[in-house]
Design an enzyme around this catalytic site. Structure first.
Site: not given
Ligand code: GLA
Length: 392
Positions: A159, A121-122, A171, A221, A127, A35-36
Site C-alpha cells: 500500500e 472508497g467507503a 486494515d 491522510y 484495498s 491511532t495505528d
Molecule cells: C485508513 C488506514 C488505516 C487507519 C485508518 C484510520 O483506513 O488505512 O491504517 O489509519 O485509515 O484509523
C-alpha cells in the site's frame, strides 16, 4: 454466490478450474481511529463483505490478472515487475513485488480472477482486502511459509509503495486476523493483540454509506500523518524520551502548547485522547456496558470532526441524526475519513425503521441515496476448502 460467479468466470476464461479459492474480508473499526500510525490501540474486526480470489499457477512466467467487477485485464511477466497505469493492478503487483524482495521463491506465473462486494472508497478497506487476499493466496500456492503477521506487513508495504498511502497496519491486520463475533484489540506499538467477544444479539452493527468517495491517496491522510510527526518532533525537545504520541499525555501536550501550531496541537490532542478512549471502551465491553462504549464512539466522532478534521458535512449529519433515535447507542464516522461510512450500534429490533428514517432525512438534505449495510463479524482471510477439494 460471488465465489461461484468468480469460479465460473475463471473456468470460462482460462478453461480450467482454479486451484485455490480465497476469501479476504473488508473490515470495520469500532473505535481507535488514526491511532495505528501513532503506535496506539485500535479495535477492528473482519466483516461479511469480502474480496474473493480464484487462482492457479502457470507453467510459464506470465501473470494474468482479471478484475471481475471492473471487467478489466492486466498481463505481465515475472521478469518485468513494475507499477502500471492500471491502479487496481498495483495492489496485487505490490504484494508480489514485496514477497520477491523478501527473497521468497515464486518461479512460475499465475492466473487470477478476483472481485467481491466490499464497496470501494467507503472506508471498509477494499484495498487491504485485495492485498491480504493476494498475499494469502500466493503464500498458499507457492508454500512460502509466511506468518499472518508477515502477510499483514507485506500488504502494508504494498500500500505504501504501490498505492502511495502511508497507511497504518490496522486494515490488513484485521482482514488477516479477524475472528467471528470478536473484535481485535491491537496494540500498534508492538503488534500484540487480544480478541474481545463482540456478540450482542440484541444489537446490530449498521454502516451508513454517504456515497461520498474518499481517496486517501489524495494526500490529506499523509498530511495528517506528517502533522502528528511534526508534533512529536517538537515535543521531543522537552521530552526526549517521547518516541510516538503513545508516549504523550494531555498535561505534557498542554505544557508545550506555545511550541505547536494550533493545528498540530489539535491533531496531537485528538490522538492522545483517542488512544486513552480505546482502553476505556474495551473495559466497558468487558463489563457488557454498551452505553459507555457507545458514548466513547460519539466522543471519537467529535474529535475526528473538530480536532482531526477528517469528517465531512454528510458524515456529521448522519451522526447528528442518530440523536433522534433512542435505539442507537453509539455512532461515528469510520476509517480514514472525508467520506465513506458511519458505523452505528443500533437495537436490532428497530434497525429497519432506523434505516428508513435516516435514508429519508439524508435524501431530503443532500439529495443523495444513502446505502446502509447490516454487517456481521467474521473470520479473517481463508481458503474456501470445499472448492479446493472439488478441484484437486
Ligand atoms: C485508513 C488506514 C488505516 C487507519 C485508518 C484510520 O483506513 O488505512 O491504517 O489509519 O485509515 O484509523
Amino acid at each position: 454466490m460471488l465465489n461461484e460467479l468468480l469460479t465460473q468466470k475463471f473456468k470460462d476464461y482460462f478453461g480450467e478450474n482454479p486451484t485455490l479459492l480465497v476469501r479476504a474480508p473488508g473490515r470495520i473499526n469500532l473505535i481507535g481511529e488514526h491511532t495505528d500510525y501513532n503506535n496506539g490501540f485500535v479495535l477492528p474486526a473482519a466483516i461479511d463483505k469480502a474480496i474473493y480470489f480464484a487462482i492457479s499457477p502457470r507453467t510459464d512466467k506470465k501473470c494474468i490478472l482479471l478484475a471481475y467487477d471492473l471487467n478489466d485485464i492486466y498481463e505481465f511477466s515475472l521478469d518485468t515487475i513494475r507499477k502500471t497505469e492500471k491502479s487496481w493492478a498495483n495492489f496485487l503487483i505490490g504484494v508480489l513485488a514485496e514477497m520477491l524482495e523478501k527473497g521468497k521463491q515464486i518461479n512460475t506465473g499465475f492466473n487470477i480472477v478476483f472481485g467481491g462486494d466490499v464497496p470501494l472508497g467507503a472506508g471498509l478497506s477494499s484495498s487491504a482486502a485485495v492485498e491480504s487476499g493476494m498475499g494469502f493466496a500466493l503464500n498458499k500456492l507457492y508454500n512460502l511459509e509466511l506468518t499472518k503477521l508477515e502477510l499483514a506487513l507485506i500488504a502494508q508495504q504494498a500500500e505504501h509503495k504501490y498505492a502511495g498511502v502511508n497507511c497504518g497496519i490496522m486494515d490488513m491486520f484485521a482482514s488477516i486476523h479477524g475472528k467471528a463475533n470478536s473484535v481485535i484489540k491491537l496494540d500498534c506499538q508492538d503488534l500484540s493483540f487480544e480478541y474481545f467477544p463482540f456478540d450482542f444479539p440484541e444489537y446490530s452493527l449498521v454502516l451508513c454509506n454517504t456515497g461520498v468517495k474518499h481517496n486517501l491517496g489524495d494526500s490529506e491522510y499523509n498530511q495528517r500523518r506528517a502533522e502528528c510527526e511534526e508534533g512529536i518532533r517538537r515535543l521531543q525537545s522537552a521530552f526526549p524520551q517521547v518516541d510516538s504520541l503513545r508516549d504523550v499525555t494531555i498535561p505534557m501536550l498542554r505544557s508545550q502548547a506555545d511550541k505547536l501550531s494550533p493545528v498540530v496541537y489539535n491533531r496531537c490532542k485528538y490522538v492522545v485522547e483517542e488512544i486513552e478512549r480505546v482502553d476505556v471502551a474495551c473495559k466497558a465491553l468487558e463489563n457488557d456496558d454498551l452505553k459507555t462504549f457507545g458514548q466513547k464512539m460519539y466522543e471519537t466522532h467529535q474529535g475526528l470532526s473538530q480536532d482531526y478534521e477528517v469528517s465531512c458535512p454528510e458524515l456529521d449529519f448522519l451522526v447528528e441524526q442518530t440523536f433522534n433515535f433512542d435505539s442507537v447507542v453509539g455512532a461515528r464516522m469510520m476509517g480514514g475519513g472525508f467520506g465513506g461510512c458511519t458505523i452505528n450500534l443500533v437495537k436490532a429490533d428497530v434497525v429497519e425503521t432506523f434505516i428508513d428514517n435516516i435514508t429519508l432525512a439524508y435524501k431530503k438534505t443532500f439529495n443523495r441515496e444513502l446505502i446502509s449495510y447490516r454487517v456481521k463479524i467474521t473470520n479473517g482471510v481463508e481458503a474456501l476448502h470445499s472448492i479446493l477439494e472439488k478441484v484437486s
